[in-house]
Design a protein around this motif. Structure first.
Motif, PDB file in Angstrom:
ATOM      1  N   ASP A 147      -1.513  -6.514  -7.618  1.00  0.00           N
ATOM      2  CA  ASP A 147      -1.680  -5.112  -8.003  1.00  0.00           C
ATOM      3  C   ASP A 147      -0.647  -4.217  -7.331  1.00  0.00           C
ATOM      4  O   ASP A 147      -0.125  -3.274  -7.934  1.00  0.00           O
ATOM      5  CB  ASP A 147      -3.083  -4.625  -7.631  1.00  0.00           C
ATOM      6  N   ARG A 148      -0.343  -4.500  -6.082  1.00  0.00           N
ATOM      7  CA  ARG A 148       0.531  -3.636  -5.291  1.00  0.00           C
ATOM      8  C   ARG A 148       1.990  -3.739  -5.717  1.00  0.00           C
ATOM      9  O   ARG A 148       2.725  -2.740  -5.694  1.00  0.00           O
ATOM     10  CB  ARG A 148       0.387  -3.993  -3.810  1.00  0.00           C
ATOM     11  N   TYR A 149       2.436  -4.920  -6.118  1.00  0.00           N
ATOM     12  CA  TYR A 149       3.871  -5.122  -6.309  1.00  0.00           C
ATOM     13  C   TYR A 149       4.303  -5.405  -7.744  1.00  0.00           C
ATOM     14  O   TYR A 149       5.473  -5.166  -8.079  1.00  0.00           O
ATOM     15  CB  TYR A 149       4.355  -6.279  -5.423  1.00  0.00           C
ATOM     16  N   ARG A 179      12.437   3.946  -5.315  1.00  0.00           N
ATOM     17  CA  ARG A 179      11.332   3.014  -5.588  1.00  0.00           C
ATOM     18  C   ARG A 179      11.213   1.950  -4.501  1.00  0.00           C
ATOM     19  O   ARG A 179      10.104   1.524  -4.156  1.00  0.00           O
ATOM     20  CB  ARG A 179      11.520   2.404  -6.970  1.00  0.00           C
ATOM     21  N   LEU A 180      12.338   1.534  -3.958  1.00  0.00           N
ATOM     22  CA  LEU A 180      12.298   0.606  -2.829  1.00  0.00           C
ATOM     23  C   LEU A 180      11.652   1.278  -1.614  1.00  0.00           C
ATOM     24  O   LEU A 180      10.845   0.667  -0.906  1.00  0.00           O
ATOM     25  CB  LEU A 180      13.707   0.141  -2.479  1.00  0.00           C
ATOM     26  N   ARG A 181      11.978   2.539  -1.406  1.00  0.00           N
ATOM     27  CA  ARG A 181      11.376   3.269  -0.290  1.00  0.00           C
ATOM     28  C   ARG A 181       9.872   3.408  -0.493  1.00  0.00           C
ATOM     29  O   ARG A 181       9.089   3.313   0.461  1.00  0.00           O
ATOM     30  CB  ARG A 181      12.038   4.645  -0.158  1.00  0.00           C
ATOM     31  N   THR A 182       9.447   3.631  -1.739  1.00  0.00           N
ATOM     32  CA  THR A 182       8.014   3.750  -2.031  1.00  0.00           C
ATOM     33  C   THR A 182       7.281   2.452  -1.707  1.00  0.00           C
ATOM     34  O   THR A 182       6.178   2.467  -1.143  1.00  0.00           O
ATOM     35  CB  THR A 182       7.793   4.118  -3.501  1.00  0.00           C
ATOM     36  N   VAL A 183       7.887   1.314  -2.061  1.00  0.00           N
ATOM     37  CA  VAL A 183       7.280   0.020  -1.765  1.00  0.00           C
ATOM     38  C   VAL A 183       7.067  -0.150  -0.265  1.00  0.00           C
ATOM     39  O   VAL A 183       6.029  -0.673   0.185  1.00  0.00           O
ATOM     40  CB  VAL A 183       8.155  -1.120  -2.324  1.00  0.00           C
ATOM     41  N   LEU A 184       8.033   0.306   0.522  1.00  0.00           N
ATOM     42  CA  LEU A 184       8.011   0.081   1.974  1.00  0.00           C
ATOM     43  C   LEU A 184       7.459   1.260   2.766  1.00  0.00           C
ATOM     44  O   LEU A 184       7.359   1.176   3.996  1.00  0.00           O
ATOM     45  CB  LEU A 184       9.433  -0.233   2.463  1.00  0.00           C
ATOM     46  N   LEU A 185       7.089   2.343   2.090  1.00  0.00           N
ATOM     47  CA  LEU A 185       6.660   3.546   2.789  1.00  0.00           C
ATOM     48  C   LEU A 185       5.498   3.305   3.766  1.00  0.00           C
ATOM     49  O   LEU A 185       5.513   3.841   4.887  1.00  0.00           O
ATOM     50  CB  LEU A 185       6.274   4.621   1.773  1.00  0.00           C
TER      51      LEU A 185
END
Length: 365
Positions: A147-149, A179-185
């Motif tokens: 769900d997360r990724y 979007r990469l920053r959102t994944v790792l936020l």
């Protein structure tokens, strides 16, 4: 209540109860009206429109269970999982899978001692007491990773597959970097400052704290509590840890590279990077993400592209319906002369192809 049974899926689910006297209760016996599909070979569709509609509804109802959570009326005991992908349990199959897609994975070549280990593990699972498990609900532990990724990785791959010119490449790279920053936020700790010197800019070591938090936080509570896990649960934990570790490794690498090149909107560079450098970055991103998605190979990504229209549904051909006709005969099959069935190692019988089929008459299976 626990009932021992076998469940298999072809065009729809079939349940084979092992003991009808165990936790089974007769609710009713009904003689239900049924539409006869036909008496010929199973691949031959009937000519009667009502019977054809009945065949479509079989395919339609089966499609409800293709994604999570599958057949919800069947509750799986994840703590009793026995898998041939367990390298510790079945080491002899590891080499047979090297370089093969999952379509080609087989248990052929398994050593006799591995078969004995699998049988022993299965026997232990069937007789163990429920109190021996950790009581962890493994279904959401596994499902939340997808769900997360899944959606974010899929959309970033879409963005990376676009053809861009030098004028739009910088803005496009910034979109992906966001979007990469959102994944790792949730994991971007203050102890991981962005590179600001030529020394730190030559390495991604500064991003290590972000990777560490991303890779370990999902299962940290299970590890921290020191729970006693049975073998099946240890396998599940290992699978989640290895999966999140690889996702986080690739995501952190891509994000850190974008920071170093200078495409992160929150840390704009003094001078915009040259288009050639951004094209190179985008190529590296695309390669990394493509390899990750191929390795994950999640079923949620098995869908028709482009999406089907409202009067259509996406169908993954399942025996016996939905295989394309060819000039050689009524269906796209290569018949195996040694049997009455098609050769399962060739054509669409080996790798079914997704297709959009009509949900209303006239049907086009």
């Amino acid at each position: 209540m626990i009932t021992l049974c076998f469940v298999r899926m072809e065009v729809n689910f079939e349940t084979m109860i092992c003991d009808f006297t165990s936790h089974m209760e007769v609710v009713s016996f009904l003689n239900i009206e049924s539409t006869r599909v036909g008496g010929g070979p199973p691949m031959d569709l009937p000519e009667d429109p009502t019977a054809v509609h009945y065949v479509f509804e079989l395919m339609h109802s089966a499609s409800w269970r293709e994604n999570l959570s599958g057949e919800t009326r069947i509750i799986l005991d994840f703590s009793g999982l026995v898998s041939f992908y367990d390298a510790a349990l079945v080491p002899s199959l590891v080499l047979f899978r090297v370089g093969l897609e999952r379509w080609d994975h087989r248990v052929g070549g398994i050593l006799s001692e591995d078969i004995e280990r699998v049988q022993d593990r299965l026997a232990q699972v069937l007789v163990r007491s429920p109190v021996t498990t950790s009581c962890i609900d493994w279904k959401p532990v596994l499902g939340v990773v997808v769900d997360r990724y899944a959606s974010r990785l899929d959309f970033m791959q879409y963005l990376l597959n676009m053809t861009l010119d030098d004028r739009s490449i910088f803005d496009h790279a910034q979109q992906i970097q966001r979007r990469l920053r959102t994944v790792l936020l949730p994991y971007t700790v203050f102890s991981a400052p962005p590179p600001n010197t030529s020394v730190t800019a030559n390495t991604n070591l500064w991003a290590l704290p972000v990777f560490r938090e991303c890779a370990t936080s999902h299962t940290a509570s299970i590890v921290a509590r020191g729970m006693t896990l049975i073998p099946s649960e240890r396998l599940l934990l290992q699978a989640v840890q290895e999966t999140t570790r690889e996702i986080c490794r690739v995501a952190t690498k891509m994000w850190a590279s974008g920071m170093i090149i200078g495409v992160d909107p929150l840390y704009p560079p003094e001078q915009r990077p040259e288009a050639d450098r951004i094209h190179t970055l985008m190529g590296e991103w695309k390669e990394d993400l493509t390899q990750l998605i191929s390795w994950l190979n999640w079923s949620v990504w098995v869908k028709c592209r482009p999406a089907c229209g409202f009067e259509e549904m996406c169908y993954l051909p399942t025996w016996p319906f939905g295989f394309s006709p060819t000039p050689r005969g009524p269906h796209q099959v290569q018949w195996n002369s040694a049997s009455l069935w098609p050769d399962p190692t060739k054509g669409e019988w080996k790798i079914p192809q997704l297709k959009c089929i009509r949900r209303r008459e006239p049907y086009n299976f």
